[in-house]
Motif scaffolding. Structure first.
Motif, short mmCIF file in Angstrom:
data_model
loop_
_atom_site.label_atom_id
_atom_site.label_comp_id
_atom_site.label_asym_id
_atom_site.label_seq_id
_atom_site.Cartn_x
_atom_site.Cartn_y
_atom_site.Cartn_z
N LEU A 17 0.89 -1.30 0.00
CA LEU A 17 0.05 0.08 -0.18
C LEU A 17 0.83 1.23 0.00
CD1 LEU A 17 -2.96 0.84 0.12
CD2 LEU A 17 -2.81 1.13 2.53
N LEU A 18 2.01 1.34 0.81
CA LEU A 18 2.71 2.42 0.84
C LEU A 18 3.50 2.55 -0.27
CD1 LEU A 18 4.31 4.72 2.28
CD2 LEU A 18 5.90 2.94 3.20
N GLY A 19 3.80 1.57 -1.25
CA GLY A 19 4.46 1.81 -2.40
C GLY A 19 3.49 2.26 -3.54
N VAL A 20 2.32 1.98 -3.51
CA VAL A 20 1.23 2.44 -4.31
C VAL A 20 1.23 4.06 -4.22
CG1 VAL A 20 -1.19 2.29 -4.88
CG2 VAL A 20 0.11 0.30 -4.74
N ILE A 21 1.21 4.03 -2.95
CA ILE A 21 1.00 5.69 -2.47
C ILE A 21 1.99 6.52 -2.81
CG2 ILE A 21 0.63 7.33 -0.61
CD1 ILE A 21 -0.82 4.98 0.85
N GLN A 22 3.01 5.89 -2.84
CA GLN A 22 4.44 6.57 -3.28
C GLN A 22 4.48 6.99 -4.76
OE1 GLN A 22 7.15 3.86 -1.45
NE2 GLN A 22 7.46 5.43 0.52
N LEU A 23 3.99 5.83 -5.52
CA LEU A 23 3.84 5.69 -6.87
C LEU A 23 2.93 6.92 -7.49
CD1 LEU A 23 3.58 2.31 -8.29
CD2 LEU A 23 5.20 4.00 -8.85
N GLU A 24 1.85 6.91 -6.76
CA GLU A 24 0.90 7.96 -7.06
C GLU A 24 1.29 9.44 -6.72
OE1 GLU A 24 -1.86 7.16 -8.66
OE2 GLU A 24 -2.12 5.36 -8.51
N THR A 25 1.91 9.49 -5.92
CA THR A 25 2.40 10.93 -5.37
C THR A 25 3.74 11.44 -6.20
OG1 THR A 25 3.60 9.92 -3.62
CG2 THR A 25 1.19 10.97 -3.33
N GLY A 26 4.44 10.41 -7.21
CA GLY A 26 5.19 10.64 -7.92
C GLY A 26 6.63 10.39 -7.40
N ASP A 27 6.56 9.99 -6.16
CA ASP A 27 8.06 9.60 -5.43
C ASP A 27 8.59 8.25 -5.91
OD1 ASP A 27 10.29 9.62 -3.86
OD2 ASP A 27 9.08 9.81 -2.10
N LEU A 28 8.86 8.03 -7.18
CA LEU A 28 9.23 6.88 -7.70
C LEU A 28 10.26 6.00 -7.16
CD1 LEU A 28 8.80 7.86 -11.42
CD2 LEU A 28 7.19 7.22 -9.90
N ASP A 29 11.40 6.86 -6.75
CA ASP A 29 12.68 6.22 -5.98
C ASP A 29 12.29 5.44 -4.79
OD1 ASP A 29 14.18 7.00 -8.05
OD2 ASP A 29 14.92 8.78 -7.07
N ALA A 30 11.40 6.15 -3.88
CA ALA A 30 10.85 5.47 -2.75
C ALA A 30 10.04 4.47 -3.03
CB ALA A 30 10.20 6.74 -1.76
N ALA A 31 9.14 4.56 -3.89
CA ALA A 31 8.43 3.24 -4.26
C ALA A 31 9.30 2.17 -4.71
CB ALA A 31 7.52 3.77 -5.68
N LYS A 32 10.19 2.44 -5.39
CA LYS A 32 11.22 1.39 -5.87
C LYS A 32 11.72 0.44 -4.77
CE LYS A 32 14.57 0.35 -9.26
NZ LYS A 32 15.62 0.82 -10.25
N MET A 33 12.29 1.40 -3.87
CA MET A 33 12.82 0.87 -2.53
C MET A 33 11.73 0.06 -1.76
SD MET A 33 15.17 4.04 -1.32
CE MET A 33 15.77 3.04 0.19
N THR A 34 10.61 0.66 -1.71
CA THR A 34 9.51 -0.08 -0.83
C THR A 34 9.37 -1.51 -1.54
OG1 THR A 34 8.67 2.04 -0.06
CG2 THR A 34 6.96 0.06 -0.17
N PHE A 35 8.86 -1.66 -2.99
CA PHE A 35 8.71 -2.69 -3.42
C PHE A 35 9.96 -3.78 -3.44
CE2 PHE A 35 5.48 -0.07 -5.73
CZ PHE A 35 4.44 -0.49 -5.16
N GLU A 36 11.12 -3.30 -3.64
CA GLU A 36 12.33 -4.01 -3.46
C GLU A 36 12.26 -4.76 -2.03
OE1 GLU A 36 15.41 -1.60 -4.48
OE2 GLU A 36 15.33 -2.27 -6.68
N SER A 37 11.84 -4.11 -0.91
CA SER A 37 12.04 -4.51 0.20
C SER A 37 10.94 -5.62 0.51
CB SER A 37 11.53 -3.57 1.35
OG SER A 37 9.97 -3.21 1.36
N LEU A 38 10.13 -6.07 -0.46
CA LEU A 38 9.22 -7.08 -0.37
C LEU A 38 9.89 -8.43 -0.77
CD1 LEU A 38 6.01 -5.39 -1.09
CD2 LEU A 38 6.32 -6.70 1.05
N LEU A 39 11.24 -8.16 -1.65
CA LEU A 39 11.96 -9.45 -2.26
C LEU A 39 12.86 -10.01 -1.52
CD1 LEU A 39 12.34 -7.67 -5.89
CD2 LEU A 39 10.23 -9.04 -5.01
N PRO A 40 13.04 -11.42 -1.41
CA PRO A 40 14.04 -11.71 -0.72
C PRO A 40 15.30 -11.67 -1.58
CG PRO A 40 12.30 -13.50 -1.19
CD PRO A 40 12.11 -12.08 -1.96
#
Length: 381
Positions: A69-92
């Motif tokens: 959810l946080l990643g989606v919100i970051q995407l929607e607000t244009g914070d692409l670098d933060a969104a990328k880090m958030t989604f990457e944190s979900l990967l082993p």
């Protein structure tokens, strides 16, 4: 003293229990916080939704749903670098990541990647996870419970496969010049249609490939198969493809000079959202192409003079231009093309219709369709 200590211990335990109860009563559950945050995202209140998402992660730092959810919100607000880090944190093997990451993490990362090879890897990882989930649904014993889930999984798999096709076909990447590109696209689309044979997005993507192969008749057959599935549905029917998919269909129609079905699809889109910038652009572009064809055919097309069609084009393009500015629309190349087309119409002496207009339909629907019942059986010829 012993009795006093025992009494104090019981009192402490009781006090702790009371405090826990009071805290649980005053603090909403993580599930409730998640539900509220999701509703705020739907309402486009991303600032408040972000606060709820962070509150979830303060209580459960490894919450998969909270991070998604946080990643989606970051995407929607244009914070692409933060969104990328958030989604990457979900990967082993990242600390706290689930053993099997949610496929959405890979799907979002595929779209955030600048490197096409990395994007393809993320899409493939998402397809593998989704296929594993699909097999689990297929083995389930209660079809009533899993039917909708299975359909959604199939659609997600197809979207990921189409994403891979689009990367292979994208002229901005060197992959489109790879000798294996055509076969890879064919294989991916065959797999998509095996997964969901009637998927309209897959059929449209196949039509796009056929156009690139200079096979217009095959492309037309694919589009007809896709459009037939939903062309008679009401504008608010939930079974309709998303507006973005319908607008992609219109673009393909225009490449094949199939103007009448293009206008009918646009009519349905505008019945739902008459502020859709791309719809106004495509409608103006459609009338422009029709006016050109009318000029080449002696001045008329289906009994419509080229000047009428050109004026309808200008009206639509003027509306598109105004909406583009008012909405601060991000598609700048679209606006540039609108300016170019308006300039050409201006050079031909075509002016916008007067604001008050007359009894004639400003957008030319009645002229183009011929009658109220003309959309029942439009031939794609």
């Amino acid at each position: 003293m012993g009795r006093t200590r025992t009494k104090t211990k019981k009192g402490t335990v009781l006090s702790t229990k009371v405090s826990a109860v009071e805290e649980s009563q005053s603090e909403p559950s993580v599930g409730a916080l998640l539900e509220k945050a999701q509703s705020l995202v739907v309402e486009c209140d991303y600032d408040l939704a972000g606060r709820f998402a962070r509150r979830i992660l303060e209580r459960e730092p490894n919450s998969v749903e909270g991070k998604e959810l946080l990643g989606v919100i970051q995407l929607e607000t244009g914070d692409l670098d933060a969104a990328k880090m958030t989604f990457e944190s979900l990967l082993p093997p990242r600390a706290g990541a689930p053993l099997t990451p949610p496929p959405s993490a890979h799907l979002y990362l595929a779209q955030l990647c600048d490197d096409p090879h990395s994007a393809l890897e993320h899409y493939q990882a998402a397809v593998d996870i989704l296929n594993s989930q699909l097999k689990g649904k297929e083995r389930a014993t209660d079809p009533l419970v899993t039917a909708d889930d299975e359909k959604e999984l199939r659609q997600s798999i197809v979207r990921a496969l189409i994403g891979m096709v689009e990367i292979w076909m994208d002229p901005s990447y060197d992959l489109c010049f790879d000798p294996a590109a055509e076969k890879n696209c064919e294989d991916l689309l065959n797999l998509a249609l095996q997964t969901d044979p009637s998927n309209t997005e897959a059929l449209q993507s196949l039509a796009s490939v056929r156009l690139s192969q200079q096979r217009p008749d095959d492309a037309k057959a694919c589009l007809e198969q896709a459009w037939t599935q939903w062309k008679d549905l009401e504008p608010d029917d939930v079974s309709l493809p998303p507006i973005s998919s319908r607008l992609s269909l219109v673009r393909l129609f225009l490449e094949l000079s199939l103007f009448e079905p293009a206008l009918l699809v646009l009519q349905g889109v505008m019945a739902v959202d008459d502020q859709e910038v791309e719809a106004w652009y495509l409608q103006g572009w459609c009338f422009f192409l029709m006016a050109e064809q009318a000029q080449e055919s002696g001045g008329k097309l289906d009994e419509l003079a080229w000047e009428e069609l050109a004026r309808d084009s200008r009206d639509c393009l003027e509306t598109c231009q105004l909406s583009h500015v008012n909405q601060d629309h991000p598609d700048k190349p679209l606006l540039e093309h609108v300016h170019e087309l308006i300039g050409k119409l201006e050079a031909l002496g075509i002016q916008p219709s007067p604001e008050d207009g007359d009894d004639e339909d400003a957008n030319g629907w009645e002229d183009v369709e011929g009658s109220e019942d003309s959309d029942e059986d439009v031939e794609m010829s």
